[in-house]
Enzyme design. Structure first.
Site, PDB file in Angstrom:
ATOM      1  N   HIS A  77      -5.921   2.929  -4.505  1.00 17.15           N
ATOM      2  CA  HIS A  77      -5.807   3.211  -3.071  1.00 17.15           C
ATOM      3  C   HIS A  77      -6.144   4.676  -2.782  1.00 17.15           C
ATOM      4  O   HIS A  77      -5.589   5.275  -1.865  1.00 17.15           O
ATOM      5  CB  HIS A  77      -4.394   2.884  -2.596  1.00 17.15           C
ATOM      6  CG  HIS A  77      -4.274   2.666  -1.115  1.00 17.15           C
ATOM      7  ND1 HIS A  77      -5.096   1.833  -0.397  1.00 17.15           N
ATOM      8  CD2 HIS A  77      -3.395   3.188  -0.197  1.00 17.15           C
ATOM      9  CE1 HIS A  77      -4.758   1.834   0.879  1.00 17.15           C
ATOM     10  NE2 HIS A  77      -3.726   2.658   1.028  1.00 17.15           N
TER      11      HIS A  77
ATOM     12  N   ASP B   9       0.815  -1.206   0.000  1.00 15.10           N
ATOM     13  CA  ASP B   9       0.000   0.000   0.000  1.00 15.10           C
ATOM     14  C   ASP B   9       0.854   1.263   0.000  1.00 15.10           C
ATOM     15  O   ASP B   9       2.024   1.259   0.397  1.00 15.10           O
ATOM     16  CB  ASP B   9      -0.895   0.041   1.246  1.00 15.10           C
ATOM     17  CG  ASP B   9      -1.983  -1.014   1.204  1.00 15.10           C
ATOM     18  OD1 ASP B   9      -1.994  -1.809   0.246  1.00 15.10           O
ATOM     19  OD2 ASP B   9      -2.803  -1.044   2.136  1.00 15.10           O
TER      20      ASP B   9
ATOM     21  N   HIS C   3       3.674  -2.354   3.185  1.00 16.50           N
ATOM     22  CA  HIS C   3       3.718  -0.986   2.650  1.00 16.50           C
ATOM     23  C   HIS C   3       5.062  -0.726   1.983  1.00 16.50           C
ATOM     24  O   HIS C   3       6.111  -1.103   2.529  1.00 16.50           O
ATOM     25  CB  HIS C   3       3.495   0.044   3.767  1.00 16.50           C
ATOM     26  CG  HIS C   3       2.149  -0.034   4.411  1.00 16.50           C
ATOM     27  ND1 HIS C   3       1.828  -0.997   5.347  1.00 16.50           N
ATOM     28  CD2 HIS C   3       1.030   0.720   4.237  1.00 16.50           C
ATOM     29  CE1 HIS C   3       0.582  -0.838   5.747  1.00 16.50           C
ATOM     30  NE2 HIS C   3       0.069   0.202   5.079  1.00 16.50           N
TER      31      HIS C   3
END
Length: 702
Positions: A123, A72, A224
């Site tokens: 996202h 992410d 991430h």
């Protein structure tokens, strides 16, 4: 033009603020009272991939021995390439849930992700908490991200993961509502089975351990590749992939793991072009915001440095002149008072011409004073009123209207003496003024002397503002200009000259609307020194309305631009006058005023989208510095410092008027428009008010 420019600047600031979460910033919504619907209860017990487009929510889990690594918040120029390198070494594929603003900033990274066989998901554009925004903002976040993906990769995606999400059993009621809205846009919501919480930097071992499914189960793993230092994530990824390989796991994309068609859809040519254009606009806004910040910082620093530097120079000037020290190269005083000719160019000055002439005739100067009133084709009683005074040493000359320079040239030609003093028809002299001006010309190197102009009608707010400006911006500066040998203007209201110097220059030029600036620059380029005499006081009638003030300053500014362009050759001359004078005028009279609207826009924008206290603090700091400089300037000029109470108010009307005048003048000059002379309606301050020159004099304590 100004409105268009400010609109573009505002648009870039808003875009950059939106992208960087300065404008429209969101944060995770705090947990509220949980009252889940049956559908939400079912979703909490289901798998991490949610299809909410039907009547009832459906979910899916990954098959055994299958892991979908997801990343992410990227792409990030430092950490995304390292993650991709690790994945390539292990021949693993992953799914990257990309933030649209970062895709627009680093499109090459998005292209690399796709070219290496990985999958991309949505996202949001600014990493906004979708549970905290209205439905229109949610749709905008997702739509802008699709546009950025289309511009960078030529693709759209059907996968979406909301920021601040985790496993299905953590879905809150507000989040559930936002997921339903996103599903209406055709997205497959992808949450996670294993949240490594690598964003909290728990350590490489804990991140790697959290990424490993138990007992051969399949899992979607959340990590991430942006949002901070991801060194631990990169190291943990390498360790986790070695362990997954040893456990006979396959690392694939989300859609491959579920046996679904690819999430990628080709974007149309128009969408790709629009996306590329929008991404370019975002990058441009970022560069512009950075550049603007540095420019405004430099402008503020220059402004403060100028105030401090000129205050110091004014202090030095006052110490030298008041301490009895002679100016550079100054000759002894006149052996006898030389005769003087005072030239008064007048056009429709009946309101104040008699007060002007009286102040010249009642001088305390012991020498011969000849007064020439040159009536430049007035349509009122200017010439009649001047002649009606009946003074022997006053001669009234009438001529057809030709402008102030032509009137001055007639006076120069008719003058009987070498020392000339020029004074406007709305200005009155103190009795000692002529003597103070003439005293400076005892130095044969001095070609002109600038007097000390003061505003006589200073009772209204506009008059008070001009009074402050004259004392701080004009008279204080001229002290510094004398020390730097770069005097730009001997004002038309009060100035003394050598007739021979003016004749050698061909008289007063008619090339510009600022004949006083043009003449002063010509004298300096010819090698004459120009000095300032603080004791030579002249009281002038300033404009009393904003419209009249605009006309006056518009002519001054436009004429100054003309003079600067005319004398641009001084920049390459050996003498430093051109570089000092024209450099100063360009920076502080042109460039910085042109930036002033942007400063105001930045202040309003920062106040609207952020904490207003820093803006107020900076503004108060500048006002405080100006007030200190003003206090010193007023004390130096023997004026009451109580006049400074109007200084803060000056920032909200007067300042804007002055920089708008500069903008209009520059635009007029660039467009090649020839500006005509603007006349000012005189109120007759010194005739009709009953105020005498003595009542306006500077206190004796000076």
């Amino acid at each position: 033009m100004l409105a268009t420019g400010l609109l573009l600047v505002a648009a870039m600031l808003v875009l950059n603020g939106y992208v960087t979460n300065v404008a429209g910033e969101t944060q995770a919504v705090p947990l509220a009272v949980d009252n889940p619907s049956p559908d939400l209860e079912r979703a909490r017990r289901g798998g991490p991939v949610l299809n909410l487009t039907g009547g009832k929510p459906a979910s899916a889990r990954l098959p055994a021995r299958t892991v979908a690594l997801t990343f992410d918040d990227g792409p990030d120029p430092e950490w995304t390439p390292q993650v991709l390198d690790v994945l390539r070494r292990h021949d693993a594929k992953a799914t990257f849930f990309l933030v649209g603003s970062k895709v627009a900033q680093y499109p090459e990274l998005a292209r690399r992700i796709v070219s290496e066989g990985h999958e991309i998901g949505n996202h949001t554009y600014t990493h906004a908490d979708l549970a905290a925004v209205p439905a229109w903002r949610l749709r905008l976040e997702l739509s802008l991200t699709q546009r950025a993906l289309a511009g960078a990769t030529g693709l759209h995606t059907t996968l979406m993961r909301p920021p601040y999400s985790s496993t299905p059993n953590t879905i809150t009621v507000p989040q559930w509502d936002s997921l339903r809205t996103a599903a209406d846009q055709g997205y497959l919501v992808t949450l996670t089975d294993l949240d490594t919480k690598d964003w909290s930097h728990p350590g490489t071992d804990k991140i790697a351990s959290a990424a490993l499914p138990e007992r051969g189960r399949g899992a979607i793993v959340m990590m991430h590749d942006a949002g901070g230092n991801r060194r631990q994530t990169v190291e943990a990824l390498d360790r986790a992939l070695r362990e997954l390989t040893a456990r006979d796991y396959r690392a694939v994309t989300v859609t491959d793991a579920l046996g679904m068609p690819s999430a990628h859809q080709k974007a149309g040519d128009g969408e790709q072009f629009a996306g590329a254009l929008f991404s370019f606009a975002q990058r441009t806004s970022g560069w512009f915001a950075i550049a603007l910040s540095w420019v405004l910082f430099a402008a503020g620093a220059l402004t403060l440095a100028r105030l401090a530097f000129f205050a110091v120079l004014a202090m030095v000037h006052a110490h030298r002149t008041r301490g009895g020290r002679r100016r550079k190269g100054r000759a002894p005083d006149w052996p006898a008072p030389p005769p003087v000719t005072v030239i008064v160019p007048a056009y429709n000055e009946e309101a104040g011409i008699q007060a002007t002439v009286r102040s010249l005739v009642t001088t305390s100067y012991p020498g011969v004073v000849e007064v020439l009133v040159v009536d430049d084709g007035s349509s009122d009683r200017t010439a009649e009123l001047a002649a009606a005074l009946g003074y022997r040493n006053v001669r009234v000359i009438t001529k057809p209207n030709g402008g102030k320079p032509s009137a001055l040239n007639v006076g120069i030609a008719q003058a009987s003496h070498e020392i000339l003093i020029m004074v406007d028809g709305d200005t009155v002299f103190e009795p000692a003024t002529i003597g103070h001006l003439v005293r400076q010309l005892a130095d044969p190197a001095i070609g002109a002397v600038s007097g000390n102009t003061k505003v006589g009608n200073r009772r209204g707010m506009i008059g008070r503002w001009q009074h402050i400006e004259y004392v701080i911006g004009f008279n204080l500066d001229r002290r510094a200009f004398e020390l730097l040998d770069c005097m730009a203007t001997v004002p038309g209201a009060i100035g003394a000259f050598r007739r021979s110097a003016l004749v050698a220059l061909g008289g007063v030029s008619t090339d510009t609307l600022a004949e006083d600036t043009d003449l002063t620059m010509a004298l300096c380029r010819a090698g004459w020194r120009v000095v300032y005499e603080e004791k030579a006081l002249a009281w002038t009638e300033a404009p009393t309305t904003l419209g009249q003030l605009w006309k006056q300053r518009y002519r001054w500014c436009y004429g100054t631009l003309q003079a600067m362009w005319k004398h641009r050759g001084a920049l390459v001359e050996r003498a430093p006058f051109g570089r000092r004078c024209l450099g100063y005028l360009t920076m502080f009279q042109v460039v910085l005023p042109l930036l002033a609207p942007v400063v105001d826009l930045m202040a309003a924008y920062s106040t609207a989208v952020g904490d207003p206290l820093p803006v107020v603090a900076v503004w108060a700091g500048f006002v405080a510095v100006q007030a200190m400089t003003g206090w010193y300037a007023l004390r130096l000029d023997g004026e009451r410092v109580s006049a400074l109470w109007v200084l803060p108010l000056q920032q909200f009307v007067y300042r804007q008027l002055m920089y708008l005048v500069v903008i209009q003048s520059v635009a007029t000059a660039l467009l090649g428009v020839r500006l005509r002379w603007h006349t000012i309606n005189r109120q007759g301050t010194f005739n009709s008010s009953g105020t005498s020159v003595g009542e306006l004099s500077v206190p004796a304590s000076r």
